[in-house]
Design an enzyme around this catalytic site. Structure first.
Site, PDB file in Angstrom:
ATOM      1  N   ASN A 297       1.195  -1.701   2.127  1.00  0.00           N
ATOM      2  CA  ASN A 297      -0.004  -1.137   1.505  1.00  0.00           C
ATOM      3  C   ASN A 297       0.115  -1.383   0.012  1.00  0.00           C
ATOM      4  O   ASN A 297       0.862  -0.687  -0.682  1.00  0.00           O
ATOM      5  CB  ASN A 297      -0.061   0.370   1.832  1.00  0.00           C
ATOM      6  CG  ASN A 297      -1.179   1.075   1.100  1.00  0.00           C
ATOM      7  OD1 ASN A 297      -2.055   0.437   0.517  1.00  0.00           O
ATOM      8  ND2 ASN A 297      -1.158   2.405   1.137  1.00  0.00           N
TER       9      ASN A 297
ATOM     10  N   LYS B  49      -2.014  -0.961  -2.272  1.00  0.00           N
ATOM     11  CA  LYS B  49      -2.780   0.000  -3.090  1.00  0.00           C
ATOM     12  C   LYS B  49      -3.568  -0.739  -4.177  1.00  0.00           C
ATOM     13  O   LYS B  49      -4.014  -1.861  -3.942  1.00  0.00           O
ATOM     14  CB  LYS B  49      -1.862   1.092  -3.651  1.00  0.00           C
ATOM     15  CG  LYS B  49      -1.033   1.742  -2.534  1.00  0.00           C
ATOM     16  CD  LYS B  49      -0.302   2.991  -2.962  1.00  0.00           C
ATOM     17  CE  LYS B  49       0.499   3.526  -1.775  1.00  0.00           C
ATOM     18  NZ  LYS B  49       1.187   4.777  -2.077  1.00  0.00           N
TER      19      LYS B  49
ATOM     20  N   HIS C 296      -5.713   7.657   4.249  1.00  0.00           N
ATOM     21  CA  HIS C 296      -4.487   7.734   3.448  1.00  0.00           C
ATOM     22  C   HIS C 296      -4.522   9.013   2.602  1.00  0.00           C
ATOM     23  O   HIS C 296      -5.584   9.438   2.149  1.00  0.00           O
ATOM     24  CB  HIS C 296      -4.363   6.498   2.561  1.00  0.00           C
ATOM     25  CG  HIS C 296      -3.017   6.391   1.910  1.00  0.00           C
ATOM     26  ND1 HIS C 296      -2.702   7.107   0.775  1.00  0.00           N
ATOM     27  CD2 HIS C 296      -1.905   5.699   2.249  1.00  0.00           C
ATOM     28  CE1 HIS C 296      -1.437   6.847   0.447  1.00  0.00           C
ATOM     29  NE2 HIS C 296      -0.936   5.995   1.318  1.00  0.00           N
TER      30      HIS C 296
ATOM     31  N   GLU D  11      -3.857   9.564  -0.354  1.00  0.00           N
ATOM     32  CA  GLU D  11      -4.484   9.407  -1.674  1.00  0.00           C
ATOM     33  C   GLU D  11      -6.001   9.478  -1.559  1.00  0.00           C
ATOM     34  O   GLU D  11      -6.686   9.981  -2.449  1.00  0.00           O
ATOM     35  CB  GLU D  11      -4.019   8.084  -2.308  1.00  0.00           C
ATOM     36  CG  GLU D  11      -2.563   8.196  -2.765  1.00  0.00           C
ATOM     37  CD  GLU D  11      -1.767   6.905  -2.699  1.00  0.00           C
ATOM     38  OE1 GLU D  11      -2.361   5.817  -2.605  1.00  0.00           O
ATOM     39  OE2 GLU D  11      -0.520   6.990  -2.729  1.00  0.00           O
TER      40      GLU D  11
ATOM     41  N   GLU E 101       3.017  10.044   7.138  1.00  0.00           N
ATOM     42  CA  GLU E 101       3.448   9.884   5.749  1.00  0.00           C
ATOM     43  C   GLU E 101       3.518  11.245   5.071  1.00  0.00           C
ATOM     44  O   GLU E 101       2.495  11.748   4.584  1.00  0.00           O
ATOM     45  CB  GLU E 101       2.453   8.997   4.989  1.00  0.00           C
ATOM     46  CG  GLU E 101       2.305   7.606   5.559  1.00  0.00           C
ATOM     47  CD  GLU E 101       1.778   6.640   4.508  1.00  0.00           C
ATOM     48  OE1 GLU E 101       2.491   5.693   4.192  1.00  0.00           O
ATOM     49  OE2 GLU E 101       0.665   6.847   3.989  1.00  0.00           O
TER      50      GLU E 101
ATOM     51  N   GLY F  32       5.875   7.490  -2.828  1.00  0.00           N
ATOM     52  CA  GLY F  32       6.037   7.038  -4.210  1.00  0.00           C
ATOM     53  C   GLY F  32       6.970   7.910  -5.034  1.00  0.00           C
ATOM     54  O   GLY F  32       7.024   7.798  -6.254  1.00  0.00           O
TER      55      GLY F  32
ATOM     56  N   SER G  95       8.351   6.140   0.666  1.00  0.00           N
ATOM     57  CA  SER G  95       9.588   5.641   0.056  1.00  0.00           C
ATOM     58  C   SER G  95      10.503   4.921   1.043  1.00  0.00           C
ATOM     59  O   SER G  95      11.735   5.020   0.954  1.00  0.00           O
ATOM     60  CB  SER G  95      10.345   6.776  -0.654  1.00  0.00           C
ATOM     61  OG  SER G  95       9.537   7.319  -1.681  1.00  0.00           O
TER      62      SER G  95
END
Ligand code: PGA
Length: 251
Positions: free
Chosen positions: A9, A11, A95, A97, A167, A173, A213
């Site tokens: 991904n 991003k 996702h 985000e 996730e 991250g 991660s």
């Protein structure tokens, strides 16, 4: 036996030129990779260029989002037709985000899931708890709601096409990975929910990726867990060497 699936991904990173370079570098190592499904998810602007690079290889291309609508007055949105025209096969939906910054709801994500499946795209449904949820001991109830709502009214037959990505938001991250035991526990829990929703065959068939991660150093142990069927990789997917090494850990 579920085939592992490793998706990068990217991003909001990589210009077209950077994306082509990265895709070419990955292609050198993985063009003929049969053991693992490899998916690259660049930003919309680089989909065409990356599709061109990996055409005639076993590497697939995915988008990072998709509209729930077919066409019309939806400024800034991208439809399934537009994605398929660029040979996109997968699409990441829900996702964390997008849930956090763009207020995507389970209901909306479910609409996108159904649209993607109806149009023969393979959706990757992202679920996962925030740190405060884990600390409050509410991981299971939050993940269960995301799974049940996100997959609502999707027939058992579609579970060979769709993918679920667990996730934990606190691991995305941040460099903090869920331990392989923590991840396995939630993956087994998710598979149990699928079994309850649509039966054992679909639960045995559906692939559940871990994301947060994941890197070459921890991929082998995570991917060795019985219910972890792949990875959704952010940071470590922006560099060919680390992405390729994660895929190799899955072989
Ligand atoms: P990360 O991101 O690997 O950088 O933690 C994973 C993701 O958000 O899909």
């Amino acid at each position: 036996m579920r085939k592992k699936i490793i998706a990068g991904n990217w991003k909001m990173n990589k210009t077209v030129q950077d994306a082509v370079e990265l895709a070419n570098a990955i292609k050198l190592d993985l063009a003929g990779c049969k053991e693992v499904d490899v998916v690259l998810c660049p930003p919309f602007t680089a989909l065409k260029a990356v599709s061109d690079v990996v055409s005639e290889t076993l590497i697939s291309v995915g988008a990072q989002n998709m509209s729930s609508e077919d066409d019309g007055a939806y400024t800034g949105e991208i439809s399934h037709t537009m994605l398929k025209e660029l040979f996109v096969r997968y699409v990441i939906l829900g996702h964390s985000e997008r849930r956090e910054y763009y207020k995507e709801t389970d209901l909306w994500i479910n609409k996108k899931m159904k649209k993607a499946l109806e149009k023969n795209l393979r959706p990757i449904l992202c679920v996962g708890e925030k740190l405060e949820v884990r600390e409050a001991g509410e991981t299971e109830s939050v993940v269960e709601e995301q799974v049940r709502e996100g997959l609502k009214d999707i027939p058992a037959a579609a579970y060979t096409e769709l993918v679920i990505a667990y996730e934990p938001v606190w691991a995305i991250g941040t460099g903090k990975t869920a331990s392989s035991e923590q991840a396995q526990e939630v993956h087994a829990f998710i598979r149990g929910i699928v079994k309850d929703m649509v039966g054992k065959d679909a639960a045995d068939a559906v692939r559940i990726q871990y994301g947060g991660s994941m890197k070459p150093a921890n991929a082998g142990e995570l991917l060795a867990q019985p219910d972890i069927d792949g990875g959704l990789i952010g940071g470590a997917a922006l560099e060919a060497r680390s992405f390729v090494d994660i895929v190799k850990a899955g072989i």
